[in-house]
Design an enzyme around this catalytic site. Structure first.
Site, mmCIF file in Angstrom:
data_model
loop_
_atom_site.group_PDB
_atom_site.id
_atom_site.type_symbol
_atom_site.label_atom_id
_atom_site.label_comp_id
_atom_site.label_asym_id
_atom_site.label_seq_id
_atom_site.Cartn_x
_atom_site.Cartn_y
_atom_site.Cartn_z
ATOM 1 N N GLU A 1 -4.591 6.123 11.743
ATOM 2 C CA GLU A 1 -5.755 6.964 11.457
ATOM 3 C C GLU A 1 -6.531 7.288 12.740
ATOM 4 N N PHE B 1 -13.381 6.424 12.434
ATOM 5 C CA PHE B 1 -12.331 6.099 11.471
ATOM 6 C C PHE B 1 -12.729 6.682 10.121
ATOM 7 N N ARG C 1 -9.942 1.133 0.126
ATOM 8 C CA ARG C 1 -10.376 0.468 1.359
ATOM 9 C C ARG C 1 -10.605 1.488 2.461
ATOM 10 N N LEU C 2 -11.662 1.292 3.246
ATOM 11 C CA LEU C 2 -11.832 2.118 4.440
ATOM 12 C C LEU C 2 -10.940 1.573 5.545
ATOM 13 N N GLY C 3 -10.364 2.477 6.338
ATOM 14 C CA GLY C 3 -9.561 2.064 7.478
ATOM 15 C C GLY C 3 -10.384 1.162 8.388
ATOM 16 N N HIS D 1 -1.683 5.896 2.617
ATOM 17 C CA HIS D 1 -2.216 6.329 3.919
ATOM 18 C C HIS D 1 -1.771 7.768 4.150
ATOM 19 N N ASN E 1 -11.322 -1.781 7.983
ATOM 20 C CA ASN E 1 -12.015 -2.874 7.288
ATOM 21 C C ASN E 1 -11.090 -4.031 6.932
ATOM 22 N N LEU F 1 3.807 4.218 10.419
ATOM 23 C CA LEU F 1 2.422 4.692 10.397
ATOM 24 C C LEU F 1 2.062 5.489 11.649
ATOM 25 N N VAL G 1 0.793 -7.756 13.242
ATOM 26 C CA VAL G 1 1.035 -7.234 14.607
ATOM 27 C C VAL G 1 1.167 -5.720 14.593
ATOM 28 N N GLN H 1 -3.395 1.882 -2.135
ATOM 29 C CA GLN H 1 -3.806 2.878 -1.148
ATOM 30 C C GLN H 1 -2.611 3.592 -0.534
ATOM 31 N N SER I 1 4.612 -11.454 11.753
ATOM 32 C CA SER I 1 3.831 -11.113 10.557
ATOM 33 C C SER I 1 3.369 -9.664 10.667
ATOM 34 N N HIS I 2 3.168 -9.013 9.517
ATOM 35 C CA HIS I 2 2.861 -7.577 9.560
ATOM 36 C C HIS I 2 1.605 -7.256 10.378
ATOM 37 N N HIS J 1 0.446 2.036 1.475
ATOM 38 C CA HIS J 1 -0.060 1.374 2.674
ATOM 39 C C HIS J 1 -0.822 0.074 2.419
ATOM 40 N N SER K 1 5.312 -19.953 7.486
ATOM 41 C CA SER K 1 5.558 -18.511 7.454
ATOM 42 C C SER K 1 7.045 -18.255 7.262
ATOM 43 N N GLU L 1 -2.744 -0.924 13.971
ATOM 44 C CA GLU L 1 -2.780 -0.041 15.138
ATOM 45 C C GLU L 1 -4.212 0.336 15.543
ATOM 46 N N ARG M 1 -9.265 7.696 2.847
ATOM 47 C CA ARG M 1 -7.819 7.924 2.712
ATOM 48 C C ARG M 1 -7.413 8.466 1.351
HETATM 49 C C1 FAD Z 1 1.416 -0.228 10.142
HETATM 50 C C2 FAD Z 1 0.085 -0.810 9.730
HETATM 51 C C3 FAD Z 1 -1.048 -0.530 10.467
HETATM 52 C C4 FAD Z 1 -2.277 -1.043 10.085
HETATM 53 N N1 FAD Z 1 -3.374 -0.753 10.849
HETATM 54 C C5 FAD Z 1 -4.569 -1.305 10.515
HETATM 55 C C6 FAD Z 1 -5.708 -1.081 11.336
HETATM 56 O O1 FAD Z 1 -5.661 -0.424 12.365
HETATM 57 N N2 FAD Z 1 -6.878 -1.651 10.952
HETATM 58 C C7 FAD Z 1 -6.992 -2.413 9.828
HETATM 59 O O2 FAD Z 1 -8.075 -2.923 9.556
HETATM 60 N N3 FAD Z 1 -5.913 -2.655 9.056
HETATM 61 C C8 FAD Z 1 -4.710 -2.121 9.373
HETATM 62 N N4 FAD Z 1 -3.617 -2.368 8.585
HETATM 63 C C9 FAD Z 1 -3.739 -3.335 7.488
HETATM 64 C C10 FAD Z 1 -3.792 -4.745 8.058
HETATM 65 O O3 FAD Z 1 -3.015 -4.802 9.221
HETATM 66 C C11 FAD Z 1 -3.268 -5.777 7.080
HETATM 67 O O4 FAD Z 1 -3.933 -5.649 5.840
HETATM 68 C C12 FAD Z 1 -3.500 -7.202 7.607
HETATM 69 O O5 FAD Z 1 -3.055 -7.326 8.926
HETATM 70 C C13 FAD Z 1 -2.817 -8.206 6.711
HETATM 71 O O6 FAD Z 1 -2.911 -9.462 7.307
HETATM 72 P P1 FAD Z 1 -2.615 -10.787 6.498
HETATM 73 O O7 FAD Z 1 -2.925 -11.916 7.403
HETATM 74 O O8 FAD Z 1 -3.314 -10.745 5.179
HETATM 75 O O9 FAD Z 1 -1.052 -10.719 6.160
HETATM 76 P P2 FAD Z 1 0.257 -10.443 7.077
HETATM 77 O O10 FAD Z 1 -0.058 -10.150 8.462
HETATM 78 O O11 FAD Z 1 1.077 -9.489 6.309
HETATM 79 O O12 FAD Z 1 0.979 -11.859 7.056
HETATM 80 C C14 FAD Z 1 1.578 -12.394 5.892
HETATM 81 C C15 FAD Z 1 2.156 -13.739 6.236
HETATM 82 O O13 FAD Z 1 2.585 -14.387 5.060
HETATM 83 C C16 FAD Z 1 3.860 -14.962 5.272
HETATM 84 N N5 FAD Z 1 4.561 -15.070 3.984
HETATM 85 C C17 FAD Z 1 4.642 -14.128 3.007
HETATM 86 N N6 FAD Z 1 5.388 -14.619 1.980
HETATM 87 C C18 FAD Z 1 5.770 -15.880 2.317
HETATM 88 C C19 FAD Z 1 6.539 -16.885 1.677
HETATM 89 N N7 FAD Z 1 7.100 -16.715 0.474
HETATM 90 N N8 FAD Z 1 6.735 -18.043 2.328
HETATM 91 C C20 FAD Z 1 6.214 -18.243 3.567
HETATM 92 N N9 FAD Z 1 5.470 -17.332 4.210
HETATM 93 C C21 FAD Z 1 5.241 -16.162 3.590
HETATM 94 C C22 FAD Z 1 4.547 -13.983 6.221
HETATM 95 O O14 FAD Z 1 5.608 -14.614 6.871
HETATM 96 C C23 FAD Z 1 3.385 -13.671 7.158
HETATM 97 O O15 FAD Z 1 3.260 -14.655 8.139
HETATM 98 C C24 FAD Z 1 -2.368 -1.855 8.936
HETATM 99 C C25 FAD Z 1 -1.238 -2.162 8.212
HETATM 100 C C26 FAD Z 1 -0.018 -1.624 8.594
HETATM 101 C C27 FAD Z 1 1.183 -1.923 7.761
#
Ligand code: FAD
Length: 569
Positions: free
Chosen positions: A247, A118, A382-384, A234, A386, A244, A46, A232, A43-44, A347, A36, A49, A278
Site C-alpha cells: 500500500e 497509508f 483493518r487499516l493498513g 488487499h 495497524n 503484494l 518478514v 480483507q 514466519s510471514h 490478505h 514454530s 512491507e 482497503r
Molecule cells: C505480504 C504482506 C505484507 C504485509 N505488510 C504489512 C504492513 O506493511 N504493515 C502491517 O501492519 N501489516 C502488514 N501485513 C500483515 C502483517 O504482516 C501480519 O498480520 C503479521 O505480521 C502477522 O504476524 P503474526 O506474528 O501474527 O504471525 P506470522 O508472522 O504469520 O507468524 C506465524 C507463526 O506461527 C507459526 N505456526 C503456525 N502454525 C503452526 C503450527 N501448527 N505449529 C507450529 N508453529 C506454527 C509459524 O511457523 C510462524 O512462526 C502484511 C502481510 C503480508 C502477507
C-alpha cells in the site's frame, strides 16, 4: 511418550510471538519456549512491507484521538473502542523500543523517524524501513532475543493440538519435523501467535505456511473463534502471482488506473482517492473490472493498473526498492517506465481466537496475540499498518500477562493420560493411508477455487450456500486422502493434509458466519444485503466447534467514544 516442560510456551515466531517471548523472558527468569513450524525468520511477518502505524508527531498535528477515529471508522464501527484507545496509546512506545533495540527506521532529513501516508489514515502515520518493514522488525526482535538464555527454540516443529483440563491449559502435542519425534510440551501458560489463514484462497498475498493451524486447534479445543467472516482483500496483489504490491506504493503517490487511463477512485472516494481504506478500494476495482474497464488477465484474473512512473526513479529506488525488484523479476516490468497489473488479493483475517482486551481467552493459562487473535481492534476492516503495530502491542501485553500468571502458579499442570496423547498421535499419523483415492493438493486447489469464486470481495447468499455445500463435500472426501510418504521426518505430504484439514474447518466458519450476517459492513459486502444494519448487527460473531459444524453466538461491540455514523471518504 516423551515430554518437555516450560513455564511459558509461545506458539509462533512471527512479530507477535517474538515480542511476546521477549516480554515473558525479560525480568521474569521464567523458562520460555518458542515453537514454530518454520525456521524462526521464515514466519510471514518478514514479508510485511509498507509500515507500522503509530502517532509519533503530536506536535505536528497527529493525535491519539485521530488515530483512534481513523481505526474505528475504517473498521466500520465494529471495533471495540476501549481496545482501540489502548492500542493507539501503546503503539508509539513500541516504535521507540524497537528504535532503542537498533532497528534501521527510514528517516526524515531532520533525523526524525520518517512516516508515510497509508490507506484510511488521515495523517502520515506509517513508520517504515523502506519497503521491508516487517523484515527489519523481525531481525531486530530476533537480535534482541539472543540476550535471553532462558528462551528455548523449537524450529520446524508442528504443533497439532492444544490440551486443556478443567478449563486450564496443560500443554501442546508437537511433531518435530526434523527428527520425526512426536512429543508433549507441558506448560503453565500458552500464547497462540500462529498468524493468519489466507491460504484457503488461491489468489493471496500470503506465504504457503499461512494455514490457520492455531485457530483450527483452538476451535477444536473448544475456544470460540470471533468475526472470521470479515476477510480483507488487499487492492494491489500482483497479477498473476498474488505477491503484494505494498500500500506504500499508493501512500507514496501511486495512481490506480482503469483501461481508459482514468484515476477511477475519483468516483468512489473523492477525498481519499487511492488511499481510501482497503475494502472500499477493492470494491471499486472489482466494479471497474465488472463494468468492462479492466484489462484482460490470465485465468480470469482481470486487472487494473498501479502507475508509479510519475514518482520518478529516485523516489522509487529509495522508498520502494523491493516493489521494483518484484515487478522486474516476476513480471518483467520496470515500474519506472511501465504501470503494474494488480487486482484484489486475499490478505488478512480481521477475526481470530476470541480474546478480551488483555489478549486472554476463556481458558485459564491461554492467551492469543497478533493475526491469530481477535481482540477486536480492527472491527470489520483493518487499516493498513495497524497489524504489525497490533502484533507488537499485544505481543507485549500477552507476554507480560502470561509471565505474571506463570510466576504465580507454583507447579506445571500434570500431563493428560498417556492414552489421550496416543490418540492424538494416531490422529496425526494413522488417519491417512497410502491407499487413499483423494489428493490433498487437489482438495486444497478445489477449496481455493470455491473461496476465490464465491467468497470474494462481493458476496451473495446463493454463492455462500454453494460454497458451504462444496466445503462440506471436501470435508467428507478428506479421510480418503492418500499420503504416499509413510515416514515421519520432513513428511511434507502429511503436513499438507493436516493443513488442508485446518483450512476446511476455518472456511466453514467463514462461510457460515457470512451467510448469517445479513448486512454489509467493512470487508463483508453482501450484494443481497447492501446496507449496514446497526440495529441488528452491531455485534461480534462467535463460532464454537460442534461435530456437525460451527454453532454461532453473538456478543455486542464495545462503543465508548463514537456512535456509528455513515462511512464516507
Ligand atoms: C505480504 C504482506 C505484507 C504485509 N505488510 C504489512 C504492513 O506493511 N504493515 C502491517 O501492519 N501489516 C502488514 N501485513 C500483515 C502483517 O504482516 C501480519 O498480520 C503479521 O505480521 C502477522 O504476524 P503474526 O506474528 O501474527 O504471525 P506470522 O508472522 O504469520 O507468524 C506465524 C507463526 O506461527 C507459526 N505456526 C503456525 N502454525 C503452526 C503450527 N501448527 N505449529 C507450529 N508453529 C506454527 C509459524 O511457523 C510462524 O512462526 C502484511 C502481510 C503480508 C502477507
Amino acid at each position: 511418550m516423551t515430554s518437555q516442560k516450560h513455564d511459558v510456551i509461545v506458539l509462533g515466531s512471527g512479530l507477535a510471538g517474538l515480542r511476546a517471548a521477549i516480554e515473558a523472558a525479560h525480568n521474569s527468569g521464567l523458562d520460555v519456549a518458542i515453537v514454530s513450524k518454520v525456521q524462526l525468520m521464515r514466519s510471514h511477518s518478514v514479508c510485511a512491507e509498507g509500515g507500522t502505524a503509530a502517532v509519533m508527531q503530536p506536535d505536528e498535528g497527529d493525535s491519539f484521538e485521530l488515530h483512534a477515529w481513523d481505526t474505528i471508522r475504517g473498521g466500520d464501527f465494529l471495533c471495540d473502542q476501549d481496545v482501540v484507545k489502548r492500542f493507539v496509546a501503546e503503539a508509539p512506545k513500541e516504535i521507540l523500543l524497537l528504535e532503542h533495540w537498533g532497528i534501521p527506521w527510514s528517516r526524515r532529513p531532520d533525523g526524525r523517524i520518517a512516516q508515510r501516508p497509508f490507506g484510511g489514515h488521515s495523517y502520515d502515520r506509517a513508520v517504515f524501513a523502506a519497503d521491508r518493514t516487517g523484515f527489519a522488525e523481525m531481525q531486530t526482535l530476533y537480535d534482541t532475543l539472543q540476550k535471553y538464555p532462558n528462551v528455548s527454540r523449537y524450529d520446524e516443529c508442528y504443533i497439532s493440538s492444544i490440551l486443556i483440563k478443567d478449563n486450564t491449559f496443560c500443554g501442546v502435542t508437537a511433531w518435530d519435523l526434523t527428527s520425526g519425534q512426536f512429543f508433549f510440551i507441558q506448560g503453565k501458560a500458552l500464547i497462540i501467535a500462529t498468524g493468519g489463514a489466507c491460504r484457503m484462497f488461491g489468489f493471496t498475498t500470503y506465504s504457503l505456511t499461512a494455514t490457520g493451524d492455531g485457530l483450527a486447534m483452538a476451535y477444536r479445543a473448544g475456544l470460540p473463534i470471533k468475526d472470521l467472516e470479515f476477510v480483507q482483500f488487499h487492492p494491489t496483489g500482483l497479477v498473476p502471482s498474488g505477491i503484494l504490491i505494498t500500500e506504500a506504493a499508493r501512500g507514496e503517490g501511486g495512481y490506480l488506473l482503469n483501461n481508459k487511463g482514468e484515476r477511477f477512485m475519483e468516483k468512489y472516494a473523492p477525498s481519499k482517492m487511492e488511499v481510501a481504506p482497503r475494502d472500499i478500494v477493492s470494491r471499486s476495482e472489482i466494479t471497474e473490472i465488472e463494468e468492462g474497464r479492466g484489462f484482460p488477465g490470465p485465468d480470469g484474473l482481470d486487472y487494473v493498473q498501479i502507475d508509479l512512473r510519475h514518482l520518478g526513479a529516485a523516489k522509487i529506488n529509495e522508498r520502494l526498492p523491493m516493489i521494483r525488484e518484484v515487478a522486474i523479476k516476476f513480471n518483467f516490468i520496470d515500474p519506472i517506465y511501465e504501470p503494474i497489473p494488480v487486482r484484489p488479493a486475499a490478505h488478512y483475517f480481521m477475526g481470530g481466537v476470541h480474546t478480551d482486551i488483555d489478549g486472554a481467552t476463556s481458558i485459564k493459562g491461554i492467551w492469543a496475540a497478533g493475526e491469530a487473535a481477535c481482540v477486536s481492534l480492527h472491527g470489520a476492516n483493518r487499516l493498513g499498518a495497524n497489524s504489525t503495530a497490533e502484533c507488537l502491542v499485544w505481543g507485549k501485553i500477552t507476554g507480560d500477562n502470561a509471565a505474571k500468571y506463570a510466576s504465580k502458579k507454583e507447579t506445571i499442570p500434570p500431563p493428560p493420560k498417556e492414552a489421550t496423547l496416543k490418540e492424538e498421535e494416531a490422529r496425526v499419523f494413522n488417519r491417512f493411508s497410502p491407499n487413499g483415492k483423494e489428493s490433498a493438493y487437489v482438495l486444497r486447489r478445489e477449496l481455493q477455487r470455491i473461496m476465490d469464486s464465491q467468497v470474494g470481495v462481493f458476496l451473495t447468499g446463493t454463492g455462500l450456500k454453494i460454497a458451504l455445500d462444496r466445503i462440506g463435500e471436501l470435508k467428507q472426501r478428506l479421510p480418503d486422502v492418500k499420503v504416499k510418504d509413510c515416514g515421519r521426518i520432513y513428511n511434507t505430504d502429511l503436513l499438507s493434509v493436516l493443513e488442508v484439514d485446518n483450512l476446511l474447518d476455518l472456511a466453514e466458519i467463514i462461510v457460515t458466519g457470512a451467510l448469517s450476517r445479513t448486512e454489509s459492513r467493512g470487508g463483508h459486502s453482501r450484494r443481497d444485503f447492501p446496507n449496514r444494519d446497526d440495529v441488528n448487527w452491531l455485534k461480534h460473531t462467535l463460532a464454537y466447534y460442534t461435530p456437525k459444524g460451527p454453532r454461532l453466538d453473538y456478543i455486542p461491540a464495545t462503543i465508548t467514544m463514537w456512535q456509528p455514523v455513515e462511512r464516507k471518504y
